[in-house]
Design a protein around this motif. Structure first.
Motif, short mmCIF file in Angstrom:
data_model
loop_
_atom_site.label_atom_id
_atom_site.label_comp_id
_atom_site.label_asym_id
_atom_site.label_seq_id
_atom_site.Cartn_x
_atom_site.Cartn_y
_atom_site.Cartn_z
N UNK A 67 -9.51 8.59 0.17
CA UNK A 67 -8.65 8.81 1.23
C UNK A 67 -7.16 8.59 0.39
N UNK A 68 -6.28 9.28 0.78
CA UNK A 68 -4.88 9.02 0.51
C UNK A 68 -4.02 9.00 2.08
N UNK A 69 -3.35 7.87 2.27
CA UNK A 69 -2.78 7.41 3.50
C UNK A 69 -1.22 7.21 3.25
N UNK A 70 -0.34 7.89 3.64
CA UNK A 70 1.08 7.60 3.59
C UNK A 70 1.60 6.67 4.47
N UNK A 103 -12.09 5.91 -3.60
CA UNK A 103 -10.82 5.06 -3.57
C UNK A 103 -10.05 5.10 -2.53
N UNK A 104 -9.54 4.21 -1.91
CA UNK A 104 -8.42 4.16 -0.83
C UNK A 104 -7.27 4.06 -1.24
N UNK A 105 -6.31 4.76 -0.87
CA UNK A 105 -4.75 4.69 -1.44
C UNK A 105 -3.90 4.66 -0.21
N UNK A 106 -3.53 3.31 0.42
CA UNK A 106 -2.81 3.32 1.76
C UNK A 106 -1.33 2.64 1.42
N UNK A 118 -9.23 0.40 -5.20
CA UNK A 118 -8.42 0.67 -4.24
C UNK A 118 -6.70 0.40 -4.72
N UNK A 119 -5.79 0.91 -3.80
CA UNK A 119 -4.40 0.59 -3.88
C UNK A 119 -3.88 0.44 -2.63
N UNK A 151 -10.80 -5.38 -3.05
CA UNK A 151 -10.20 -5.16 -4.44
C UNK A 151 -9.07 -4.30 -4.42
N UNK A 152 -8.02 -4.52 -5.02
CA UNK A 152 -6.94 -3.79 -5.15
C UNK A 152 -6.30 -3.73 -6.83
N UNK A 153 -6.09 -2.82 -7.14
CA UNK A 153 -5.78 -2.64 -8.60
C UNK A 153 -4.21 -3.17 -8.99
#
Length: 197
Positions: free
Chosen positions: A83-86, A102-105, A125-126, A141-143
């Motif tokens: 998912x990509x969430x702005x 992977x979650x990108x928030x 994740x990000x 976990x966050x990169x």
């Protein structure tokens, strides 16, 4: 399997779907009835539009291809696909919260489970900021760097980040709390926290 496309905003009334659900809208996606989806549910909105699915839904897996502020509610366990969430992400589940992608928030991500249920988000994740309103054993976990907002965790907490770990709210952790950062990165948890170990 159901595919819906709307050039504007779209409201979803009570629906029962035995397979997958793919919803694309040019505006906000909202609901006026409960959604029951046996397969993967995928939602996408236009840039700047929100996805608000806060009713007593029964999802299996949810993916957000594109969305600004996103609210998801599931009465049972919930798996989050890529998912990509702005904007912000608010996820509430009646069982475990897990991920298969992977979650990108970009904004604050807030997660809450029922008592005794776990939150396991151990992929690359990000996140920007993460808050745990309620959870038993929690893995994050966050990169990159990670900010922890006010969180209440009834079991263990395991946080791994590729940059600095900081906090913007008080952490209350009943079980062991374990933190790991990349070489040269710092862990700064100087608020009025309540740790055990």
């Amino acid at each position: 399997n159901v595919t819906l496309n709307d050039t504007g905003a779209l409201d979803l009334a009570a629906s029962t779907i035995g397979g997958t659900l793919l919803v694309t809208a040019g505006g906000n996606i909202t609901q006026s009835g409960i959604l029951t989806v046996s397969g993967a549910a995928t939602f996408a909105t236009a840039a700047g539009s929100n996805i608000t699915l806060g009713s007593a839904n029964e999802f299996s897996t949810v993916a957000i291809t594109r969305g600004s502020n996103v609210t998801l509610n599931d009465t049972n366990a919930l798996d989050l696909a890529a998912s990509t969430i702005g904007g912000t992400l608010l996820v509430t589940a009646g069982g475990n919260i897990t991920q298969s992608g992977i979650l990108t928030v970009s904004g604050t991500a807030t997660f809450a489970t029922a008592a005794g249920s776990n939150i396991t988000l151990g992929s690359a994740n990000e996140f920007s900021t993460v808050a745990i309103t309620r959870g038993s054993n929690v893995t994050l976990n966050d990169t990159n760097a990670l900010d922890l907002a006010a969180s209440t965790i009834g079991g263990t907490l395991l946080v791994t980040a590729g940059g600095n770990i900081t906090q913007s709210g008080i952490l209350t952790v009943s079980g062991a709390a374990t933190f790991t950062t990349a070489a040269g990165s710092n862990i700064t948890l100087g608020s009025a926290n309540e740790f055990s170990t």
